[in-house]
Design a protein around this motif. Sequence first.
Motif: not given
Length: 513
Positions: A90-93, A97-98, A253-255, A340-342
């Motif tokens: 994912x991009x930084x923002x 945010x998440x 989900x993640x969306x 998970x998102x990193x």
Amino acid sequence: MSNHMTADKSKIDWMITMAPFILILGLAGYLFLFPKQANGVISQVRFFLGDTLGSYYLLIGLGVLIISIFLSFSKYGEIVLGESNEKPKYNFFTWGSMMFTCGLAADILFYSFAEWVMYASNPHIAEMGGSITEWAGVFPLFHWSFIPWAFYLVLAVAFGFMLHCRKRDKQRYSEACLPVIGKKHAHGTLGRIIDLFALFALLAGTATTFSVATPLMAEIIVSLFGISVSRTAVTIMILLITCAVYTYAVLHGFKGISFLAKLCIYLFLGLQIAFLLIGGQGRFIIENGVESLGKMVQNFIGLSTYTDPGRTNHFPQDWTIYYWAYWMVWCIAAPFFIGNISRGRTVKQTILGGYIFGVGSTISSFIVFGNYSLGLQTAGAADFIVQYQESGDLYGLIMDIIHTMPGSKIFLVWILLCMITFYATSFDSIAYTAACYSYKKLDENETPHMMITLLWCILLIVLPIALVFSESSMNNIQSVSIISAFPIGMIMILMIWSFIKDARKYMEEKRLQ
């Protein structure tokens, strides 16, 4: 989530899923049927852990912060959470945010507006010398910044390493301890005990958060629509609506999670800008905020190790120890989700990026909202300290603070929407993590079954309703976190030790390839 498969129901660990469920239903029933007796028992246990053994929480907090700095700037900081040439998912923002919204719920708004008022009447402020203006803005920044985020970020890289580098298929606390306790114990009785403690702490942490801030949402709804129903009834109604929102998001989900997270951040940052520009306290907010931040950094070690051994004010027992415990129980879900998102980020990028986005957004909230009301107090436009001392009603006080803004009804709606999205984004990630916990194993491209996720969505709301219904005091709500965090502290130490041990081995393997 089209590239993900739903996990087979046969992989569900019913013991891990149902034991906390039965335990929480039992505790909720106890709070419903015997509220006075239950609150008394909770207070006694909290006194022993928070007062007698309080230094335990303080030392863990300072230790984890030091470890986060060490990991960032040591050889471990270069480890990529994934393949060595992988780019961030994912991009930084979006990532920030998440991460921010999964780690903080609507209670940040509740505390930002008026936490300084609770400190202002504590004798510790007078003992420190200087004015209330000088110190009351320092403690919120201290309690919500570096040590809390250190808890999240150190465990996030440990979980991220476990998931993306070692590709383990058990998304649990016990699995993160495997390098130290061994496979036999991690997958045996000790592992079960670790996971049960973790899930109970998760449920206790969510109960604390929901119980603290939802009555403010109830006050806003009563004020906007002139409803004559009791605050308790409106609060329970809000809990059920919020449950429906985050259940809908997590099932998409993640969306769904990332959309809600970005919406929440836009609402949250926009609200801060509006208070800064329209509230008439802009200069005071910036100047006192900068001064408080400097004072916090200057006195950081003293604040981190203050224990009040003579018990002249009970400040660390009532606040610092409670806060470290509160963040520790949130470490069950938030770091798993952040890890998970990193994927694709290095350990250094995850920790330092988390500090920039997480600590930055948290501090800005307390500087803007806290100094807005502190500015009104300093200018003599209101006396929130006396109001709180006379009424003890923090929710009513926050409503009065919001009503001082021009066009306050617009701000009430804005704050309500912001709180709902905060809760939804926190609890959709928690429900997803808890659902992953229910599986004996979960491959990288598998997601939990919808019914298991739904079960956890409902379970997360049971204890908060019981606490609200039993009209537990703030003290008792805090106690639930302090009690639950005690075993989690030991497990966290075990996990960090495991991560460093396994990371050293991983780097050696890479070097030999």
